[in-house]
Each structure stands twice: as structure tokens, then as C-alpha cells.
Design an enzyme around this catalytic site. Sequence first.
Site, PDB file in Angstrom:
ATOM      1  N   HIS A   2       0.446 -18.911 -43.886  1.00 26.57           N
ATOM      2  CA  HIS A   2      -0.187 -17.625 -44.183  1.00 26.57           C
ATOM      3  C   HIS A   2      -1.070 -17.152 -43.036  1.00 26.57           C
ATOM      4  CE1 HIS A   2       1.241 -18.327 -48.202  1.00 26.57           C
ATOM      5  NE2 HIS A   2       0.485 -19.391 -48.353  1.00 26.57           N
TER       6      HIS A   2
ATOM      7  N   HIS B 160       4.338 -16.813 -51.751  1.00 26.74           N
ATOM      8  CA  HIS B 160       5.201 -17.993 -51.637  1.00 26.74           C
ATOM      9  C   HIS B 160       6.571 -17.677 -52.213  1.00 26.74           C
ATOM     10  CE1 HIS B 160       0.998 -19.168 -52.425  1.00 26.74           C
ATOM     11  NE2 HIS B 160       1.181 -19.917 -51.379  1.00 26.74           N
TER      12      HIS B 160
END
Lengths: 333, 333
Positions: A57, A219
Site C-alpha cells: 500500500h 486487497h
Amino acid sequence: MKKVVNAPERVVEEMLRGMELAHSELIRLIPEHNVVVRADAPVQNKVALVSGGGSGHEPTHGGYVGPGMLDAACAGPVFTSPNPEQMLEATKAVDGGAGVFYVVKNYTGDVLNFEMTGELAEVEEIQTDYVVINDDVAVEDSTYTSGRRGIAGTVFVHKICGAAADDGKDLAGIKELAERVNSNVRSMGMALTSCVPPVSGEPIFEIGDDEMEIGMGIHGEPGTERKKIEPADSMVDELLQRALGDDVDFTQGDVAVMVNGLGGTPLMELYVAYAHVADVLKREGVNVYRMAYVGEYMTSLEMAGFSVTLLKLDEEMKGYLEEPCDVAAGRPF
Amino acid sequence: MKKVVNAPERVVEEMLRGMELAHSELIRLIPEHNVVVRADAPVQNKVALVSGGGSGHEPTHGGYVGPGMLDAACAGPVFTSPNPEQMLEATKAVDGGAGVFYVVKNYTGDVLNFEMTGELAEVEEIQTDYVVINDDVAVEDSTYTSGRRGIAGTVFVHKICGAAADDGKDLAGIKELAERVNSNVRSMGMALTSCVPPVSGEPIFEIGDDEMEIGMGIHGEPGTERKKIEPADSMVDELLQRALGDDVDFTQGDVAVMVNGLGGTPLMELYVAYAHVADVLKREGVNVYRMAYVGEYMTSLEMAGFSVTLLKLDEEMKGYLEEPCDVAAGRPF
């Protein structure tokens, strides 16, 4: 799989090493635990902020470590929670005697592990507390999360609580402020493509060449609707309708606005999206505070797509938002 | 084509409008000419810096407009030079009486148009000068360029000459400094995927799923070698071998180092690359100055790949590199 990697199973370690080498004036690495800490940690008599979560991320989380934001970030494997051992090492490395505060995105593994770490820290006589950020209005309960997911709004918590900790706010005060930010921040995202995690080498979901998914998680968790791809303005309309239609009244006071790229969407397109975000907010009577945040703050590897985050500000939050900070994600120059 | 766009032919205008709306404290737009200027332009008695080129390389160019860097940026269509009319409007908007300096990447259309603009400015009694940046060591002569191409090293010229202009350096002094930076900066890049320009909706080149291209330009111009994809460290070795093997001796003094993502490569992978960049430079006796620049400075839409830039610094350049600036690309927080 087309990636700039060596051995996929070493990608997190190599990334962290590169991060430390690139920004050694700001951060140092506890390499055996994949923990990034402020170069000058521990800062005495300041509440220390720790965050962390799965890797992939970036610049979340390590990019936000430095004066005015986080004291440490724990890097898990790609899209996988860091473990309590890492979190405890981070806690011990940054505790300056005023306690340690965990900023946790709502993701079940992260929440359980930070809670357990709080208990372990108590044994070490380090006082801790935490907030669970759940800004994503897309869905209640998801693949890896009970309740709403935590996404890009978390970065506002890092910034505001980081400045408050520098300002001398105590642990209880930081917790109250973090809860207040969380109560006033709402995000909603969408995806055009899947990303490919390095170890599996496979897309995390399938999506057609003419499809987009509204409400997709960072995700690859399913969103609320899979549909034909639409013009940018329609994408923005759908995201804002959900974010504005939730339980926070954004028409009162000033609102911080973020358009966050998920990794594979060019900055050009994020600005195209922001132009319509600004138009819709104006039409709806929402006042954007100072300058908008447009860029990549919390990505999902090379996923194409973006999220919009709205944070209703009070005077204290504005003050802390404006304080300087010095972190890798905030200093290209 | 999976993009966050409305009508592909309006993408540049919509991007610029979004940029102005997002950063109105820093910049304003001359919308009829697609020119971004500093909000406080013209700054009296300061040399004004103007750059520009095709769009699709964001944050280049508009992201570098603001105090301490550029006074204006001219946005052409995607991968297409802006025209002299735009450049002249930019020139007139920012001239504060001390002359206007053009930072031009070596791309034939950009060079011709900025040269013509200088002649038009002379008629308006505005003194101008320019530098042509040609940092890319990959190839001599290319699809759109005679001589070496100008790529990410250009951003160092914006920063260093921007600070020098703030410091009161005159037009001749800025030109000398810009030429000095250009003489000491070398870049080399590679690509893993093509990007898709919005208007055509088609990839600008074909590349196999297991291939990479060394020396690729930021408009998809051919590089020096098409080969099977290699580990990150080998990619770095090839880029650095070329950049270090050129005519600048980087083993003397300090060197600013940039690992620039082309748009579709996650920050995670840029840090993986930087770890090996740092190792190779250390082995070769090259001293990296302070912190490295790792991120997206000059992109090619969503192209996957990266470039490495080395700039041999002297004391004056170091001083200007360290000066504060305030531009959209440098202020996520």
C-alpha cells in the site's frame, strides 16, 4: 508477471532496505522485524504513534514515519498483517515515556495483533491505546474485516494525531482526537484492474476489459457493484453519492478532500476526477478546506482505480492539518 | 481502454482544471491556453522559469509550478508539444522584468516551439533565453528527437534554477547554471509495459509478457535492447552501467540520485530498485548526497518501468537543492 523485483519472497525486506537507504536522515530500520522508526526515536515525553499493516500500500505505512506523523510503522508481508512481535519491537523502540498509540486500519488481523501487542506492552510497563479506523462506507463486513474497512482516510489520522502528539497532547487526548477524526471521515473507492501480488504472481481477482467495480477494497475485497466502465464523472458521482449519503453532514463547516490513486491510475486521471469532485461538492454545499489532496496516499500495488475521502474538520483538526511534518511521502523536494 | 476519463479529447483541459481547483493557493490556470502559472505571478525583478511539453508525464510539468521552482508550465496534448502561442502567453504572464528562461526537454517539437517563442517574446520586448536538457544517455537521435533525449534529470534543473532565480540570479547566470546542471546529469530508463494514450486508446508499442526494453523513451521511443525480463538488480546494473559509463565522472564529490517511476510501477518496486542502486554506487565509489529521490517525477501515463538519474553536484547546486519550494508535486502534506 512484470515487476521490478528480485526474489518475490524478499520483496518487503528489499523495499524496506531501499527505503532506509534512500531516507536515512528521516528513518531507520529494525531489519530483523521489518519495522521503520523515526531516525531520532524515541522522542522523550511525547506520545508515540505506531501504525502498520500489510505491505503493498506504499507510501502507507513507512512513508509516513517522521517528525509530525508516525514514530514507527510495522510492515507485514504483502496484504498480510504484521505480527505482534514486530509491533512490540516498534512499541519498545519508540516509547518515550508518554505512551504509545496504535493507528489501526480495520482489518481483522491488524486489529487482533495490535490488541495483543497492547497486552504484551503492558507487561513491559508501556502504556498503550489504539483506534480502529473504518472510513470505507462501501460495505459492512468484508473478506478480511468485520465491520467497515479502513482505507485512505487513515492517512488523515496519521497527520492530525501526529501533529497533536508533537504538540504535547497526552495519550487519552490523542485517542479522543483519533476517534473524532474517525467519526468524521468517510471514503469510497473503485477499481478498474486487479493488481498482481509478487509471491503468487497472479491477479487477485478477475475483471473484464470493459468492467469496473464500485466499492472494491484495497486487497481486492468485493465491492457493491460490478458494472460496465463509465465516464470519470459518473464514477465520481457514484463514489460521492455514497460518501455524502452516509451519516456525516459535510455541508457544515470545512471538509478536507482526498482523491487517492490506487497505484496504476496516472496522476492525469486523478486530476480529471478531482475536477468533478470539486464541482459536485460545490453543488452540494460542501466547502473544501484549502487545497485538496490528489495523489497516491494508500495504494494497492499497481491496481488502477481511485478512492475519494471526505473529512469534516473542526478548528483543532485544521490546526494540526496545517502543522509542518517531514516524512518520505511528503518530501519529493 | 480502462481509464478515468470523460471524453479522451478533453483529458488535458479537464486535468488542468482539476489541478487548478485542487491547488488554487499555489497556481492558477490560463484556461484558453492550457498554461499553469504561479498564483502570485508575475514576481517582479525575478527571472521567471517556464517549462512545458506534452501532457501525460505528470507531475511534470504543472506539478512543479510554484515558489522555488517554475513560474509557468505549458501543457501540450498528450505526448505532443505545446505551441508557441501557449508559450508566449506563459511568457507574458510571468515576466517580471528580469527576463524569462525556458527549460526545454530535448524533443524536437518542444525545442523548435520554444525557440520560436523566444523570437516572438523579443517583439514584445521580453528578454528570454533557454536550455535544452538532454540527460538520457540511451540513444543519440530518436523518434522525435535529434541528439539525446531529455527526461527525468530535467526536474533537477527546475529545482536548482528555480531556487537560483528566487535568490536573484540574473538571466545569464540562470542560463550558465542550467547548462552546468545539464552537463553533469545523466539518466537511463527501461520499460516493462506500454502505456495507452487516451485519444488513440491503443498501446504505443507492443512488448511481450516476458520482455523488457532497456533505454525506452518516455513517449515509447525505442531503446537500445529488447530482452527477456530480468531481476530488479540486473535491471539496475544495466541502467547504472550506462549512466556511470558516460562522460561524467561521478566518483568525485557528491551526487544527487533519483529513481523515477514511469507511472505503473508501484513505489514498493522503486525502493527495491533503489536498494541495489545504493549498493552499486557505494561499490563504484559514488557518494550519494543526503537523501535519494524515489518516486514518480516524470511519468509516461501508466507505463511500468523506471529510470535512474545521477547529478554530479557542486556547492552552488547543493545550496539550491536544499532551498525550500512549494509546488503541488512536493506537498502531499
